[in-house]
Scaffold this active site. Structure first.
Site, PDB file in Angstrom:
ATOM      1  N   GLY A  11      58.482   2.994  36.487  1.00  0.00           N
ATOM      2  CA  GLY A  11      59.026   4.151  36.005  1.00  0.00           C
ATOM      3  C   GLY A  11      60.154   4.770  36.930  1.00  0.00           C
ATOM      4  O   GLY A  11      60.032   4.838  37.843  1.00  0.00           O
ATOM      5  N   ARG A  72      59.858  -3.563  33.801  1.00  0.00           N
ATOM      6  CA  ARG A  72      58.318  -3.836  34.041  1.00  0.00           C
ATOM      7  C   ARG A  72      58.458  -5.231  33.823  1.00  0.00           C
ATOM      8  O   ARG A  72      58.597  -5.732  32.658  1.00  0.00           O
ATOM      9  CB  ARG A  72      57.464  -3.333  33.128  1.00  0.00           C
ATOM     10  CG  ARG A  72      57.478  -1.644  33.263  1.00  0.00           C
ATOM     11  CD  ARG A  72      56.195  -0.807  32.944  1.00  0.00           C
ATOM     12  NE  ARG A  72      55.919   0.417  33.791  1.00  0.00           N
ATOM     13  CZ  ARG A  72      56.454   1.821  33.440  1.00  0.00           C
ATOM     14  NH1 ARG A  72      57.220   1.690  32.070  1.00  0.00           N
ATOM     15  NH2 ARG A  72      56.498   2.792  34.072  1.00  0.00           N
ATOM     16  N   ASP A 103      53.124   2.577  43.083  1.00  0.00           N
ATOM     17  CA  ASP A 103      52.070   1.475  43.223  1.00  0.00           C
ATOM     18  C   ASP A 103      52.075   0.141  42.767  1.00  0.00           C
ATOM     19  O   ASP A 103      51.848  -0.800  43.630  1.00  0.00           O
ATOM     20  CB  ASP A 103      50.406   2.111  42.751  1.00  0.00           C
ATOM     21  CG  ASP A 103      50.044   3.245  43.879  1.00  0.00           C
ATOM     22  OD1 ASP A 103      50.600   3.089  44.928  1.00  0.00           O
ATOM     23  OD2 ASP A 103      48.964   3.743  43.356  1.00  0.00           O
ATOM     24  N   THR A 126      58.177   8.183  42.331  1.00  0.00           N
ATOM     25  CA  THR A 126      57.467   8.215  41.210  1.00  0.00           C
ATOM     26  C   THR A 126      57.194   9.820  40.877  1.00  0.00           C
ATOM     27  O   THR A 126      56.992  10.529  41.636  1.00  0.00           O
ATOM     28  CB  THR A 126      55.985   7.550  41.082  1.00  0.00           C
ATOM     29  OG1 THR A 126      55.327   7.776  40.060  1.00  0.00           O
ATOM     30  CG2 THR A 126      55.464   7.779  42.362  1.00  0.00           C
ATOM     31  N   ASP A 128      55.123  11.059  39.245  1.00  0.00           N
ATOM     32  CA  ASP A 128      53.391  11.212  39.307  1.00  0.00           C
ATOM     33  C   ASP A 128      52.977  11.798  40.674  1.00  0.00           C
ATOM     34  O   ASP A 128      51.923  12.241  40.557  1.00  0.00           O
ATOM     35  CB  ASP A 128      52.782  10.133  38.864  1.00  0.00           C
ATOM     36  CG  ASP A 128      52.707   9.908  37.359  1.00  0.00           C
ATOM     37  OD1 ASP A 128      53.174  10.900  36.538  1.00  0.00           O
ATOM     38  OD2 ASP A 128      52.722   8.660  37.001  1.00  0.00           O
ATOM     39  N   ASP A 130      51.425  10.089  42.817  1.00  0.00           N
ATOM     40  CA  ASP A 130      50.089   9.265  43.145  1.00  0.00           C
ATOM     41  C   ASP A 130      50.139   8.387  44.468  1.00  0.00           C
ATOM     42  O   ASP A 130      49.257   7.529  44.073  1.00  0.00           O
ATOM     43  CB  ASP A 130      49.578   9.203  41.753  1.00  0.00           C
ATOM     44  CG  ASP A 130      50.295   8.003  41.104  1.00  0.00           C
ATOM     45  OD1 ASP A 130      51.505   7.664  41.463  1.00  0.00           O
ATOM     46  OD2 ASP A 130      49.785   7.426  40.082  1.00  0.00           O
ATOM     47  N   ARG A 172      49.308   9.892  33.669  1.00  0.00           N
ATOM     48  CA  ARG A 172      48.377   9.288  33.084  1.00  0.00           C
ATOM     49  C   ARG A 172      46.949   9.093  33.677  1.00  0.00           C
ATOM     50  O   ARG A 172      45.754   9.185  33.351  1.00  0.00           O
ATOM     51  CB  ARG A 172      48.886   7.871  32.533  1.00  0.00           C
ATOM     52  CG  ARG A 172      49.513   7.809  31.308  1.00  0.00           C
ATOM     53  CD  ARG A 172      50.123   6.480  31.054  1.00  0.00           C
ATOM     54  NE  ARG A 172      51.102   6.069  31.967  1.00  0.00           N
ATOM     55  CZ  ARG A 172      51.091   5.243  32.719  1.00  0.00           C
ATOM     56  NH1 ARG A 172      49.963   3.996  32.591  1.00  0.00           N
ATOM     57  NH2 ARG A 172      51.994   4.835  33.724  1.00  0.00           N
TER      58      ARG A 172
HETATM   59  P1  ADP Z   1      55.193   1.800  39.283  1.00  0.00           P
HETATM   60  O1  ADP Z   1      55.686   1.019  40.587  1.00  0.00           O
HETATM   61  O2  ADP Z   1      55.990   2.964  39.249  1.00  0.00           O
HETATM   62  O3  ADP Z   1      53.718   2.178  39.664  1.00  0.00           O
HETATM   63  P2  ADP Z   1      54.265  -0.077  37.476  1.00  0.00           P
HETATM   64  O4  ADP Z   1      52.996   0.018  37.468  1.00  0.00           O
HETATM   65  O5  ADP Z   1      54.842  -0.099  36.047  1.00  0.00           O
HETATM   66  O6  ADP Z   1      55.286   1.089  38.175  1.00  0.00           O
HETATM   67  O7  ADP Z   1      54.791  -1.405  38.216  1.00  0.00           O
HETATM   68  C1  ADP Z   1      56.218  -1.797  38.268  1.00  0.00           C
HETATM   69  C2  ADP Z   1      56.376  -3.262  38.307  1.00  0.00           C
HETATM   70  O8  ADP Z   1      55.543  -3.741  39.650  1.00  0.00           O
HETATM   71  C3  ADP Z   1      55.431  -4.294  37.197  1.00  0.00           C
HETATM   72  O9  ADP Z   1      56.236  -4.117  36.067  1.00  0.00           O
HETATM   73  C4  ADP Z   1      55.408  -5.706  37.649  1.00  0.00           C
HETATM   74  O10 ADP Z   1      56.582  -5.921  37.583  1.00  0.00           O
HETATM   75  C5  ADP Z   1      54.956  -5.094  39.554  1.00  0.00           C
HETATM   76  N1  ADP Z   1      53.544  -5.026  39.675  1.00  0.00           N
HETATM   77  C6  ADP Z   1      52.647  -4.084  39.174  1.00  0.00           C
HETATM   78  N2  ADP Z   1      51.402  -4.785  39.539  1.00  0.00           N
HETATM   79  C7  ADP Z   1      51.591  -5.947  39.956  1.00  0.00           C
HETATM   80  C8  ADP Z   1      50.461  -6.697  40.621  1.00  0.00           C
HETATM   81  N3  ADP Z   1      49.475  -6.513  40.897  1.00  0.00           N
HETATM   82  N4  ADP Z   1      51.311  -8.038  41.356  1.00  0.00           N
HETATM   83  C9  ADP Z   1      52.523  -8.152  41.344  1.00  0.00           C
HETATM   84  N5  ADP Z   1      53.316  -7.367  40.643  1.00  0.00           N
HETATM   85  C10 ADP Z   1      52.986  -6.205  40.135  1.00  0.00           C
END
Ligand code: ADP
Length: 322
Positions: A11, A72, A103, A126, A128, A130, A172
């Site tokens: 995000g 993503r 995260d 982020t 959030d 968090d 969320r």
């Molecule tokens: P944020 O980084 O804001 O938490 P997301 O949860 O959408 O946002 O994660 C961003 C991107 O990080 C995902 O689209 C994916 O490419 C990568 N990612 C998330 N989880 C994993 C994971 N378990 N292993 C590898 N890459 C991941």
């Protein structure tokens, strides 16, 4: 180290641009070449690289979003995807990678770090807020101030018509935005995922406050709360209290806009600290801020721990809403 990459992922958050600027300028200052990776991990896998120098990041400190764009990316979650990513980075001569995100982004970075020699460092951005280990993530301050401005406006109209307004904010999985916005906006009640909400009790509280002479109320609801959709909560309260209820969902409004001074300063500080970290053995860490000081938190600590909400602050709504 000769060359590093920088990307934004997940995000988007206001202040990401200010952070890229700080990363680029401090890296160049330290004699490094910098490559911007467009569209997060997706752009890494499709080799969308752009060379960045000091001037390439001019005039972006005040802009929301991220000029490198975000994505993503499912492929990076697989070991084949990460292998491909590492090969591309090696071929490009990119020895270090600064990832700006939340995260999920750090989960990807931690996996790449574990499976290769690439030096990764994370910067929390982020709305959030968090991310464990840092008091603030880039973008949070802007998001809460945007939501607050909306609440102040809603309060004017709520007052004019003796209404109860349910304002849904982002979050969320966590109530960080709802809590700060609720306190700062003088909310009657805050409904968040971290705490069970009893709607009957909420109705009683509202009834009492109307008896004490309150004419309107604002209830801040985090989108990921346990009770249900904000619209359903409002309908329930309307039915039980026979009061006029309205819902306002702030949605993506909270993501956009120029970053606040606080977010620009934090982004600048963490951007510089990330480069210092990657050059001084702090790879495999997220760079954050605790009580105003820069801290480096290992990826596994960030990923294995849940950031706790300030429960004292939460309790204070009971006193403040009287
Ligand atoms: P944020 O980084 O804001 O938490 P997301 O949860 O959408 O946002 O994660 C961003 C991107 O990080 C995902 O689209 C994916 O490419 C990568 N990612 C998330 N989880 C994993 C994971 N378990 N292993 C590898 N890459 C991941």
């Amino acid at each position: 180290m000769q060359k590093i990459g920088v990307l934004t992922s997940g995000g988007d958050a206001p202040g990401m641009n200010a952070c890229i600027r700080a990363v680029v300028r401090s890296a160049v200052q330290r004699g490094l070449d910098v490559v911007g990776v467009r569209r997060g991990y997706s752009g890494l896998l499709s080799e969308e690289f752009v060379k960045l120098n000091r001037r390439a990041v001019a005039n972006i400190i005040q802009r929301g979003g991220t000029f490198l764009e975000s994505s993503r990316c499912e492929e990076i979650k697989t070991s084949e995807g990460r292998k491909k990513g590492v090969q591309i980075l090696q071929r490009e001569g990119i020895e270090g990678l600064v990832v700006i995100g939340g995260d999920g982004t750090f989960r990807g970075a931690a996996a790449i770090a574990e499976e290769s020699q690439i030096k990764l460092i994370g910067i929390p951005a982020t709305i959030d807020n968090d991310v464990y280990g840092t008091d603030y993530a880039i973008g949070f301050d802007t998001a809460i101030n945007t939501a607050l401005e909306a609440i102040d406006r809603i309060r004017d109209t709520a007052d004019a018509f003796d209404r109860i307004f349910f304002v849904e904010v982002m979050g969320r999985l966590s109530g960080f935005i709802a809590l700060e916005v609720g306190i700062a906006g003088g909310a009657e009640e805050i409904i968040i995922p971290e705490r069970e909400t009893d709607l009957e009790e909420l109705c009683r509280t509202l009834k009492q406050s109307f008896k004490r002479g309150k004419r309107s109320s604002i209830i801040v609801v985090a989108e990921g709360n346990e009770v249900g959709h904000t619209m359903q909560i409002a309908q329930y309260v309307e039915y039980r209290l026979k009061a006029s209820c309205r819902v306002c969902i702030l949605g993506h409004l909270q993501r956009g806009g120029a970053p606040t001074a606080r977010d620009r300063v934090l982004a600048s500080k963490l951007g510089i600290a990330a480069i210092e970290g990657i050059l001084n053995g702090k790879e495999g860490h997220v760079v954050g801020e605790k009580r105003g000081e820069v801290v480096y938190i290992p990826f596994h600590d960030v990923l294995e721990n849940k950031k706790e909400l300030d429960t004292d602050l939460l309790e204070s709504t009971k006193v403040l809403a009287m």
